[in-house]
Write a protein that holds these residues in place. Sequence first.
Motif, PDB file in Angstrom:
ATOM      1  N   SER B 184       7.903 -11.927  13.397  1.00  0.00           N
ATOM      2  CA  SER B 184       8.553 -13.241  13.411  1.00  0.00           C
ATOM      3  C   SER B 184       9.169 -13.384  12.023  1.00  0.00           C
ATOM      4  N   VAL B 185      10.499 -13.528  11.969  1.00  0.00           N
ATOM      5  CA  VAL B 185      11.193 -13.514  10.682  1.00  0.00           C
ATOM      6  C   VAL B 185      11.587 -14.935  10.293  1.00  0.00           C
ATOM      7  N   ASP B 186      11.136 -15.365   9.120  1.00  0.00           N
ATOM      8  CA  ASP B 186      11.447 -16.698   8.582  1.00  0.00           C
ATOM      9  C   ASP B 186      11.140 -17.807   9.576  1.00  0.00           C
ATOM     10  N   GLY B 187      10.006 -17.714  10.239  1.00  0.00           N
ATOM     11  CA  GLY B 187       9.547 -18.770  11.139  1.00  0.00           C
ATOM     12  C   GLY B 187      10.188 -18.768  12.502  1.00  0.00           C
ATOM     13  N   ALA B 188      11.072 -17.818  12.792  1.00  0.00           N
ATOM     14  CA  ALA B 188      11.716 -17.777  14.109  1.00  0.00           C
ATOM     15  C   ALA B 188      10.717 -17.298  15.158  1.00  0.00           C
ATOM     16  N   ALA B 189      11.116 -17.349  16.439  1.00  0.00           N
ATOM     17  CA  ALA B 189      10.217 -16.917  17.516  1.00  0.00           C
ATOM     18  C   ALA B 189       9.877 -15.444  17.348  1.00  0.00           C
ATOM     19  N   GLU B 190       8.687 -15.097  17.830  1.00  0.00           N
ATOM     20  CA  GLU B 190       8.195 -13.730  17.705  1.00  0.00           C
ATOM     21  C   GLU B 190       8.929 -12.829  18.683  1.00  0.00           C
ATOM     22  N   THR B 191       9.281 -11.612  18.230  1.00  0.00           N
ATOM     23  CA  THR B 191       9.855 -10.649  19.174  1.00  0.00           C
ATOM     24  C   THR B 191       9.062  -9.358  19.063  1.00  0.00           C
ATOM     25  N   GLU B 192       8.976  -8.618  20.169  1.00  0.00           N
ATOM     26  CA  GLU B 192       8.283  -7.342  20.122  1.00  0.00           C
ATOM     27  C   GLU B 192       9.192  -6.318  19.472  1.00  0.00           C
ATOM     28  N   GLU B 193       8.609  -5.511  18.602  1.00  0.00           N
ATOM     29  CA  GLU B 193       9.373  -4.483  17.905  1.00  0.00           C
ATOM     30  C   GLU B 193       8.859  -3.131  18.381  1.00  0.00           C
ATOM     31  N   LYS B 194       9.744  -2.238  18.827  1.00  0.00           N
ATOM     32  CA  LYS B 194       9.289  -0.903  19.246  1.00  0.00           C
ATOM     33  C   LYS B 194       9.119  -0.051  18.002  1.00  0.00           C
ATOM     34  N   VAL B 195       7.895   0.377  17.744  1.00  0.00           N
ATOM     35  CA  VAL B 195       7.622   1.145  16.529  1.00  0.00           C
ATOM     36  C   VAL B 195       6.920   2.448  16.854  1.00  0.00           C
ATOM     37  N   GLN B 196       7.094   3.384  15.945  1.00  0.00           N
ATOM     38  CA  GLN B 196       6.457   4.684  16.092  1.00  0.00           C
ATOM     39  C   GLN B 196       5.077   4.679  15.432  1.00  0.00           C
ATOM     40  N   GLY B 197       4.822   3.639  14.657  1.00  0.00           N
ATOM     41  CA  GLY B 197       3.522   3.576  13.992  1.00  0.00           C
ATOM     42  C   GLY B 197       3.368   2.233  13.325  1.00  0.00           C
ATOM     43  N   TRP B 198       2.101   1.858  13.121  1.00  0.00           N
ATOM     44  CA  TRP B 198       1.775   0.600  12.432  1.00  0.00           C
ATOM     45  C   TRP B 198       0.588   0.894  11.556  1.00  0.00           C
ATOM     46  N   SER B 199       0.566   0.317  10.354  1.00  0.00           N
ATOM     47  CA  SER B 199      -0.634   0.491   9.530  1.00  0.00           C
ATOM     48  C   SER B 199      -0.777  -0.691   8.587  1.00  0.00           C
ATOM     49  N   ILE B 200      -2.031  -0.948   8.175  1.00  0.00           N
ATOM     50  CA  ILE B 200      -2.252  -1.896   7.088  1.00  0.00           C
ATOM     51  C   ILE B 200      -3.163  -1.228   6.073  1.00  0.00           C
ATOM     52  N   SER B 201      -3.034  -1.680   4.826  1.00  0.00           N
ATOM     53  CA  SER B 201      -3.857  -1.120   3.767  1.00  0.00           C
ATOM     54  C   SER B 201      -4.321  -2.302   2.926  1.00  0.00           C
ATOM     55  N   LEU B 202      -5.612  -2.662   3.061  1.00  0.00           N
ATOM     56  CA  LEU B 202      -6.170  -3.826   2.366  1.00  0.00           C
ATOM     57  C   LEU B 202      -7.077  -3.351   1.252  1.00  0.00           C
ATOM     58  N   ALA B 203      -6.949  -3.957   0.073  1.00  0.00           N
ATOM     59  CA  ALA B 203      -7.855  -3.620  -1.024  1.00  0.00           C
ATOM     60  C   ALA B 203      -8.519  -4.889  -1.522  1.00  0.00           C
ATOM     61  N   ASN B 204      -9.851  -4.828  -1.693  1.00  0.00           N
ATOM     62  CA  ASN B 204     -10.592  -5.953  -2.272  1.00  0.00           C
ATOM     63  C   ASN B 204     -10.828  -5.769  -3.756  1.00  0.00           C
ATOM     64  N   ASN B 205     -10.469  -4.595  -4.269  1.00  0.00           N
ATOM     65  CA  ASN B 205     -10.601  -4.312  -5.708  1.00  0.00           C
ATOM     66  C   ASN B 205     -11.971  -4.692  -6.271  1.00  0.00           C
ATOM     67  N   ILE B 206     -13.024  -4.147  -5.681  1.00  0.00           N
ATOM     68  CA  ILE B 206     -14.387  -4.439  -6.137  1.00  0.00           C
ATOM     69  C   ILE B 206     -14.544  -3.911  -7.561  1.00  0.00           C
ATOM     70  N   ALA B 207     -14.987  -4.762  -8.461  1.00  0.00           N
ATOM     71  CA  ALA B 207     -15.154  -4.365  -9.863  1.00  0.00           C
ATOM     72  C   ALA B 207     -16.428  -3.542 -10.005  1.00  0.00           C
ATOM     73  N   THR B 208     -16.279  -2.358 -10.618  1.00  0.00           N
ATOM     74  CA  THR B 208     -17.432  -1.459 -10.746  1.00  0.00           C
ATOM     75  C   THR B 208     -17.620  -1.050 -12.197  1.00  0.00           C
ATOM     76  N   ASP B 209     -17.495  -2.024 -13.104  1.00  0.00           N
ATOM     77  CA  ASP B 209     -17.621  -1.666 -14.515  1.00  0.00           C
ATOM     78  C   ASP B 209     -18.707  -2.470 -15.229  1.00  0.00           C
ATOM     79  N   ALA B 210     -19.551  -3.167 -14.477  1.00  0.00           N
ATOM     80  CA  ALA B 210     -20.573  -4.001 -15.135  1.00  0.00           C
ATOM     81  C   ALA B 210     -21.842  -3.201 -15.396  1.00  0.00           C
ATOM     82  N   TRP B 211     -21.772  -2.294 -16.399  1.00  0.00           N
ATOM     83  CA  TRP B 211     -22.969  -1.540 -16.787  1.00  0.00           C
ATOM     84  C   TRP B 211     -23.724  -2.338 -17.839  1.00  0.00           C
ATOM     85  N   ALA B 212     -25.050  -2.269 -17.794  1.00  0.00           N
ATOM     86  CA  ALA B 212     -25.853  -2.987 -18.784  1.00  0.00           C
ATOM     87  C   ALA B 212     -26.884  -2.040 -19.372  1.00  0.00           C
ATOM     88  N   LEU B 213     -27.386  -2.355 -20.548  1.00  0.00           N
ATOM     89  CA  LEU B 213     -28.469  -1.572 -21.139  1.00  0.00           C
ATOM     90  C   LEU B 213     -29.701  -1.715 -20.255  1.00  0.00           C
TER      91      LEU B 213
END
Lengths: 93, 324
Positions: B184-213
């Motif tokens: 759906s582009v700029d709030g217009a009605a949704e249309t089906e798109e014929k695609v050869q592939g779809w993917s998403i890549s989500l990162a939560n960026n978990i911080a892994t540097d909190a080392w303590a003595l």
Amino acid sequence: MKVRYVGPEGQENREIGQALAEQGDVLEPGGVYDVDAALGKRLVESSAHFKRVTNYEKLSVEALREIAAEYEIEGRGEMKKDALVKAIREAEA
Amino acid sequence: MSRIDGVGIAKQTALGTKNAVPDYWVPVESAEVADNPEFYTKEETVGHRFPTDEEVGGRFWEVTLAGAARAASFPRILSTMLGPATTSALTDPGAKKHLFDPVGKTLVPVSLFVHRADPSPKISDLFWDGLGNTLNMSVAPNDFLNYEAAVVCPQIDDTVSIAPSITSDLTRRWTFDECKVYLSVDGAAETEEKVQGWSISLANNIATDAWALGSKRLYSTAVGNANLDVGIEPLANLSTHYRRVLADPRNNVKVRLLAQGSLIGAVDRYEVEVTVYRARYREGPLNVSASDTLRSMALTLGASYDSTATKFLDVAVKNVVASY
């Protein structure tokens, strides 16, 4: 030893299938399986969806109250033995 | 790994409390365990030219599960990536919809039981206090709806001696022919798109540097900023998509993947629906090549928070599991 499967449909366990020939691998939600003690212990320890089938009627009220506490059953302090057994069975199902 | 290995995932009641009893044994193609050790040594005048001992410092684990999404267990994986689900009943008896929307939610900590059954004795680890770090989902022709989920686990219990009896989640997977992509582009009605592939890549960026003595384990992990990219490969309207890559001002695009499987009962279907609320075209090269016929283009879109809808991404799974 009897174990009850309380998980979702569509799960399979090869060892139950091998131990109980007519049963097959597919698990029925709510099904009770009578397997040997070693397998039963491993099922209960390695899957949250297997519970031990215990004869609750033989336990004391205090023991039942402790089990009810694990399931966070409300009003367990005042319940009589029959009500506790019923509530625990429902919580396990 | 071979087919007799097992990866179990268990919800923890809270961070700090491991759970060695899996909710689901998830069939995976692979489970890579990266142990990220910090080694340290010191160059010192020791009277000879050979190195002194190397010490191992802090260590944390990142376990990456890769496989095809399964109807019963996939939501447990999603809960550590996006937070707990909001579950609602559907029409068919027992059918439920589990909606994962990370806005305002805390990730669900999980324990991962990794069991390698080939060696004798078998080798099991329990990685715990895990939080979802990255989630990639993708579907392409002649393949399943796949995911790759990396979970950062600061703790390990490598003394687990439970010999698991693996109860495999063999609920349905979703296939490429069950998937459709809508734009759906700029709030217009949704249309089906014929695609050869779809993917998403989500990162939560978990911080892994909190080392303590005083300890070789992370003092804490923290959820960082979220990033999300969407990839689609349209087969039609290539010039329209190309103009959107170049467009300025940018178009705001809502992308929805719907994977609709078989009926649960009479009305509802096993479904995965991923909605990215606001994304902008970033890359979409269209090259000339004498040896190829130009039939599709690989687009990358970058997602941002939609302040009007107060949404970023949501994933809805319909199945017959009562709750997570």
